[in-house]
Scaffold this motif. Structure first.
Motif, PDB file in Angstrom:
ATOM      1  N   TRP A  56       0.854  -1.189   0.000  1.00  0.00           N
ATOM      2  CA  TRP A  56       0.000   0.000   0.000  1.00  0.00           C
ATOM      3  C   TRP A  56       0.893   1.243   0.000  1.00  0.00           C
ATOM      4  O   TRP A  56       0.842   2.092   0.869  1.00  0.00           O
ATOM      5  N   GLY A  57       1.783   1.282  -0.997  1.00  0.00           N
ATOM      6  CA  GLY A  57       2.661   2.425  -1.166  1.00  0.00           C
ATOM      7  C   GLY A  57       3.907   2.368  -0.304  1.00  0.00           C
ATOM      8  O   GLY A  57       4.218   1.356   0.335  1.00  0.00           O
ATOM      9  N   VAL A  58       4.620   3.471  -0.301  1.00  0.00           N
ATOM     10  CA  VAL A  58       5.833   3.638   0.506  1.00  0.00           C
ATOM     11  C   VAL A  58       5.511   4.561   1.660  1.00  0.00           C
ATOM     12  O   VAL A  58       5.051   5.692   1.465  1.00  0.00           O
ATOM     13  N   ARG A  59       5.771   4.072   2.876  1.00  0.00           N
ATOM     14  CA  ARG A  59       5.439   4.838   4.085  1.00  0.00           C
ATOM     15  C   ARG A  59       6.713   5.370   4.725  1.00  0.00           C
ATOM     16  O   ARG A  59       7.793   4.761   4.585  1.00  0.00           O
ATOM     17  N   CYS A  60       6.607   6.481   5.425  1.00  0.00           N
ATOM     18  CA  CYS A  60       7.789   7.108   6.011  1.00  0.00           C
ATOM     19  C   CYS A  60       7.513   7.518   7.451  1.00  0.00           C
ATOM     20  O   CYS A  60       6.384   7.908   7.809  1.00  0.00           O
ATOM     21  N   TYR A  61       8.552   7.444   8.273  1.00  0.00           N
ATOM     22  CA  TYR A  61       8.505   7.831   9.684  1.00  0.00           C
ATOM     23  C   TYR A  61       9.698   8.732   9.975  1.00  0.00           C
ATOM     24  O   TYR A  61      10.749   8.615   9.327  1.00  0.00           O
ATOM     25  N   SER A  62       9.553   9.612  10.956  1.00  0.00           N
ATOM     26  CA  SER A  62      10.657  10.501  11.318  1.00  0.00           C
ATOM     27  C   SER A  62      10.999  10.347  12.794  1.00  0.00           C
ATOM     28  O   SER A  62      10.163   9.971  13.616  1.00  0.00           O
ATOM     29  N   SER A  63      12.283  10.639  13.103  1.00  0.00           N
ATOM     30  CA  SER A  63      12.771  10.466  14.465  1.00  0.00           C
ATOM     31  C   SER A  63      14.006  11.338  14.664  1.00  0.00           C
ATOM     32  O   SER A  63      14.692  11.699  13.702  1.00  0.00           O
ATOM     33  N   THR A  64      14.289  11.657  15.922  1.00  0.00           N
ATOM     34  CA  THR A  64      15.540  12.343  16.243  1.00  0.00           C
ATOM     35  C   THR A  64      16.490  11.440  17.024  1.00  0.00           C
ATOM     36  O   THR A  64      17.632  11.826  17.279  1.00  0.00           O
ATOM     37  N   ASP A  65      16.016  10.220  17.403  1.00  0.00           N
ATOM     38  CA  ASP A  65      16.856   9.332  18.213  1.00  0.00           C
ATOM     39  C   ASP A  65      16.945   7.906  17.672  1.00  0.00           C
ATOM     40  O   ASP A  65      17.593   7.057  18.287  1.00  0.00           O
ATOM     41  N   LEU A  66      16.284   7.609  16.554  1.00  0.00           N
ATOM     42  CA  LEU A  66      16.255   6.291  15.930  1.00  0.00           C
ATOM     43  C   LEU A  66      15.506   5.248  16.747  1.00  0.00           C
ATOM     44  O   LEU A  66      15.495   4.066  16.388  1.00  0.00           O
ATOM     45  N   VAL A  67      14.845   5.678  17.799  1.00  0.00           N
ATOM     46  CA  VAL A  67      14.105   4.758  18.659  1.00  0.00           C
ATOM     47  C   VAL A  67      12.607   5.038  18.586  1.00  0.00           C
ATOM     48  O   VAL A  67      11.797   4.123  18.417  1.00  0.00           O
ATOM     49  N   ASN A  68      12.237   6.312  18.727  1.00  0.00           N
ATOM     50  CA  ASN A  68      10.833   6.723  18.689  1.00  0.00           C
ATOM     51  C   ASN A  68      10.525   7.325  17.323  1.00  0.00           C
ATOM     52  O   ASN A  68      11.193   8.271  16.884  1.00  0.00           O
ATOM     53  N   TRP A  69       9.495   6.776  16.648  1.00  0.00           N
ATOM     54  CA  TRP A  69       9.215   7.141  15.267  1.00  0.00           C
ATOM     55  C   TRP A  69       7.795   7.680  15.102  1.00  0.00           C
ATOM     56  O   TRP A  69       6.831   7.047  15.512  1.00  0.00           O
ATOM     57  N   GLU A  70       7.714   8.843  14.476  1.00  0.00           N
ATOM     58  CA  GLU A  70       6.427   9.469  14.175  1.00  0.00           C
ATOM     59  C   GLU A  70       6.011   9.126  12.749  1.00  0.00           C
ATOM     60  O   GLU A  70       6.791   9.274  11.814  1.00  0.00           O
TER      61      GLU A  70
END
Length: 349
Positions: A56-70
């Motif tokens: 269902w497409g390409v999904r993306c997440y963002s983070s500043t610590d590589l642990v918690n992802w928005e």
């Protein structure tokens, strides 16, 4: 619903985003843009058995610590209405890789698309922002007039030259020079690791550089079923590569901790932190113990059609696939990956 911030990565455990939902960035990679990390990959949230939905497409997440992802949403949406589109949900879209072109100021995304008969071709998209919108630049590309399977994209940090490592399907590994805009190949290429047939053919290339050496991590060709990873090293992008052997010498299962590496991310803020990003496509595989190993050996014996599903594990639900992120340590110039129940990038200098 938000979740309590996490402090550690737990390989092989369900990984939830900041809303408490499963992360869907399979066959993915991480890219750093202006101090923020972006993890993107195949969105498999609807890819349940019998659904007819591969992605269902390409999904993306963002983070500043590589642990918690928005969750930042689907940055390359599926084309629901055109069955001939490479982005249609029933098409076998796999392993997106995104690189940034400083000359054109474009983010360039390549995806592999599988169709019937093991035909594998590429589609290329570009965008002004990592989060899109992405526009298709090329569809159904056969680089070098070859069937191109699993791949990785690399940009030299010094001169900006781009390289494309891909599995020439069921044959060998190719390193091809990219054009200056990164949307095609120039025609110059080199060949590596020739093998007569699966499961010995190398796929899932993941490139990284360290101390002026170039590393390729690859797996064998066994579909969703895990197998030992292999590392190789060279002094140039085009080789020749020296095979160093199994990355996971402490893994008694000989299956790369039941996972397949999709990429390696070098942390730009740490002195020597390289992270192997892998998928555990079949979490239930671990429940079968020795039976899984015996069936695996029999299924991939010479002369067998290893593209057919293993009857013992034919129930493949990629919507429940997990991730195995582990740091790479080095014995001299040899990369080694060992199991950790939990770890944090914050523990590295």
């Amino acid at each position: 619903m938000s979740t309590t911030p996490q402090t550690v990565i737990r390989p092989g455990r369900p990984w939830l985003d900041t809303k408490g939902e499963r992360i869907h960035a399979h066959g993915g990679s991480v890219i750093e843009v202006d101090g923020t990390f972006y993890w993107y990959g195949e969105n498999k949230e609807f890819s349940t058995p019998g659904s007819g939905i591969w992605h269902w497409g390409v999904r993306c997440y963002s983070s500043t610590d590589l642990v918690n992802w928005e969750d930042r949403g689907v940055i390359i949406p599926p084309d629901e209405h055109d069955e001939s589109s490479p982005l249609h949900p029933a098409q076998g879209l796999d392993r997106p890789h995104i690189i940034y072109n400083a000359a054109t100021e474009k983010f360039v995304c390549w995806v592999k698309v599988m169709t019937k008969g093991s035909v594998q071709r590429s589609t290329v998209l570009t965008a002004d922002s990592i989060l899109g919108p992405y526009e298709i630049a090329r569809t159904w590309l056969r680089p070098l007039d070859m069937s191109a399977g699993d791949f990785d994209l690399v940009v030299d940090p010094h001169d900006g030259k781009g390289y494309y490592y891909f599995e020439r399907v069921h044959s060998e590994m190719i390193c091809a020079d990219l054009t200056s805009d990164y949307t095609d190949v120039t025609g110059y290429y080199s060949t590596h690791f020739p093998q007569p047939q699966p499961p010995f053919v190398r796929e899932a290339p993941a490139h990284f550089s360290r101390n002026r050496l170039h590393y390729l991590l690859t797996s064998g060709t066994t579909g969703y079923y895990p197998n030992p990873s292999e590392s190789a090293v060279s002094r140039s992008y085009h080789g020749p590569f020296e095979v160093l052997g199994d990355l996971h010498p402490t893994d008694q299962s000989r299956t790369s901790f039941h996972s397949q590496i999709s990429s390696v991310f070098r942390h730009p803020g740490k002195e020597d932190l390289y992270i192997a990003i892998a998928d555990r496509w079949l979490p239930g595989y671990l429940d079968h113990g020795a039976k899984a190993q015996d069936a695996f050996i029999e299924h991939f014996a010479p002369g067998r059609d290893s593209d057919l599903p293993m009857e013992e594990f034919a129930h493949v639900d990629t919507s429940l696939a997990d991730y195995v992120w582990l740091p790479i340590r080095f014995e001299g110039d040899r990369p080694v990956i060992e199991w950790l129940d939990e770890w944090s990038p914050a523990d590295f200098e």
